[in-house]
Design a protein around this motif. Structure first.
Motif, PDB file in Angstrom:
ATOM      1  N   ARG A 113      -2.280  -7.568   1.172  1.00 26.09           N
ATOM      2  CA  ARG A 113      -3.499  -7.942   1.905  1.00 26.09           C
ATOM      3  C   ARG A 113      -4.012  -9.295   1.414  1.00 26.09           C
ATOM      4  O   ARG A 113      -4.413 -10.148   2.190  1.00 26.09           O
ATOM      5  N   LEU A 157      -3.205  -3.691  -3.150  1.00 21.12           N
ATOM      6  CA  LEU A 157      -3.829  -4.630  -2.213  1.00 21.12           C
ATOM      7  C   LEU A 157      -3.144  -5.993  -2.185  1.00 21.12           C
ATOM      8  O   LEU A 157      -3.559  -6.873  -1.431  1.00 21.12           O
ATOM      9  N   GLU A 163       0.825  -1.208   0.000  1.00 21.55           N
ATOM     10  CA  GLU A 163       0.000   0.000   0.000  1.00 21.55           C
ATOM     11  C   GLU A 163       0.863   1.263   0.000  1.00 21.55           C
ATOM     12  O   GLU A 163       0.442   2.317  -0.489  1.00 21.55           O
ATOM     13  N   SER A 186      -8.767   3.941  -0.768  1.00 15.23           N
ATOM     14  CA  SER A 186      -9.182   2.802   0.058  1.00 15.23           C
ATOM     15  C   SER A 186      -9.666   3.268   1.423  1.00 15.23           C
ATOM     16  O   SER A 186     -10.664   2.758   1.949  1.00 15.23           O
TER      17      SER A 186
END
Length: 333
Positions: free
Chosen positions: A287, A284, A220, A234
């Motif tokens: 994640r 992302l 990120e 986000s």
């Protein structure tokens, strides 16, 4: 709201262009908490149900909850119409569209084309679900609509589904925020297997799924030039979507923050397989990898397919990328 720019300090010396995320998404938050959206930002495409038209894939819209204005767009490969009823039934993919929980529709042109091509390439029936959007309907509203769609499918007398869909070979799939919905709806569905009969879910397909967390992860901070998820976007999406008062370590956003979750154990007990797809040009990516590792630790049958480069949402803008993705899906299904 915290200053979003403060949380976007990258480890490199490259300067970050700070974009106003509200302006980038063309939204205004109204005093009552609702959004004003630019109605021209995401064009829509009508369904194409007429078999006399030369479309390789037919589509139709069917309402499943009038009071919530929720419905589904069903995509049927034309070739299936020629098959005798009950012969060579097609796999069923229940699809949840992207849009950061706040934007778009099952009718949005990009998702209409994506689902149409997917139905054709995979020779599957795709049911694209129109769910309620945040912040007018915060999570878990979208998850509830996702589940309601499954219960509607299992009981519907809708001709295309009844005659041509293999209810014993069903997959839940979503892209980006829709991938998050497929994951969370899947966890719920795993606890309702008997209630969903004759629908038998075989697995989940999480396409560039949207997850987050209170602390920024490396990707990120590293990927700051993504055309869709520019820095700050986000943060705003989660702020508008999560239950009021929740932080971004809420289980809807960050499954890895609540590792003791019993829900993943249900996913193991039903034996479903899970595919997570993405690319390392997506902010992302870390994640997504984290959620894959969590599922592996819990004993879920999970596969991942991560490409080099690209960006978030690339499969909706580049047909060659979508075609490559469909090959991966075909093998998985």
């Amino acid at each position: 709201m915290a200053n979003l720019a403060d949380s976007q300090t990258a480890p490199s010396s490259d300067p970050i262009v700070v974009v106003d995320p509200y302006k980038h998404m063309e939204i205004t938050v109204n005093p009552d908490g609702s959004l004003t959206r630019n109605p021209n930002r995401f064009p829509n495409t009508s369904a194409t149900p007429d078999p006399d038209q030369p479309n390789p894939v037919l589509s139709k819209d069917v309402t499943f909850n009038q009071s919530n204005n929720t419905w589904a767009r069903i995509f049927l490969p034309r070739e299936a119409l020629g098959a005798s009823s009950g012969v060579n039934k097609l796999p069923l993919i229940v699809y949840y569209h992207a849009g950061g929980f706040i934007h778009c529709s099952a009718a949005t042109t990009g998702f209409h084309l994506f689902c149409s091509k997917m139905a054709l390439e995979l020779q599957a029936i795709v049911v694209s679900v129109e769910y309620r959007l945040a912040p007018e309907h915060r999570l878990p509203a979208a998850y509830e609509d996702a589940m309601e769609a499954l219960h509607w499918i299992r009981t519907t007398q809708e001709e295309w589904l009844k005659q041509h869909a293999d209810f014993g070979n069903c997959f839940l799939m979503g892209s980006s925020s829709g991938g998050n919905i497929a994951f969370n709806a899947g966890l719920r569905a795993a606890g309702e297997v008997d209630d969903l009969e004759p629908l038998k879910i075989q697995g989940l397909i999480l396409h560039q799924p949207f997850f987050g967390g209170s602390q920024k992860v490396e990707s990120e901070l590293r990927v700051v030039n993504d055309p869709i998820l520019v820095p700050g976007v986000s943060d705003v999406l989660w702020e508008l979507s999560l239950p009021i008062g929740s932080d971004r370590d809420h289980e809807y956003c960050n499954p890895t923050a609540t590792k003791e979750s019993k829900l993943l154990e249900k996913l193991v007990s039903v034996g479903w397989k899970v595919l997570v797809t993405g690319c390392d040009g997506d902010p992302l990516i870390d994640r997504q990898v984290g959620v894959v590792k969590l599922m592996e630790e819990k004993g879920v049958k999970v596969k991942s397919h991560f490409r080099e480069g690209d960006h978030h949402g690339v499969d909706f803008t580049q047909p060659a990328k979508a075609k490559a993705l469909f090959l991966v899906l075909k093998e998985f299904i």
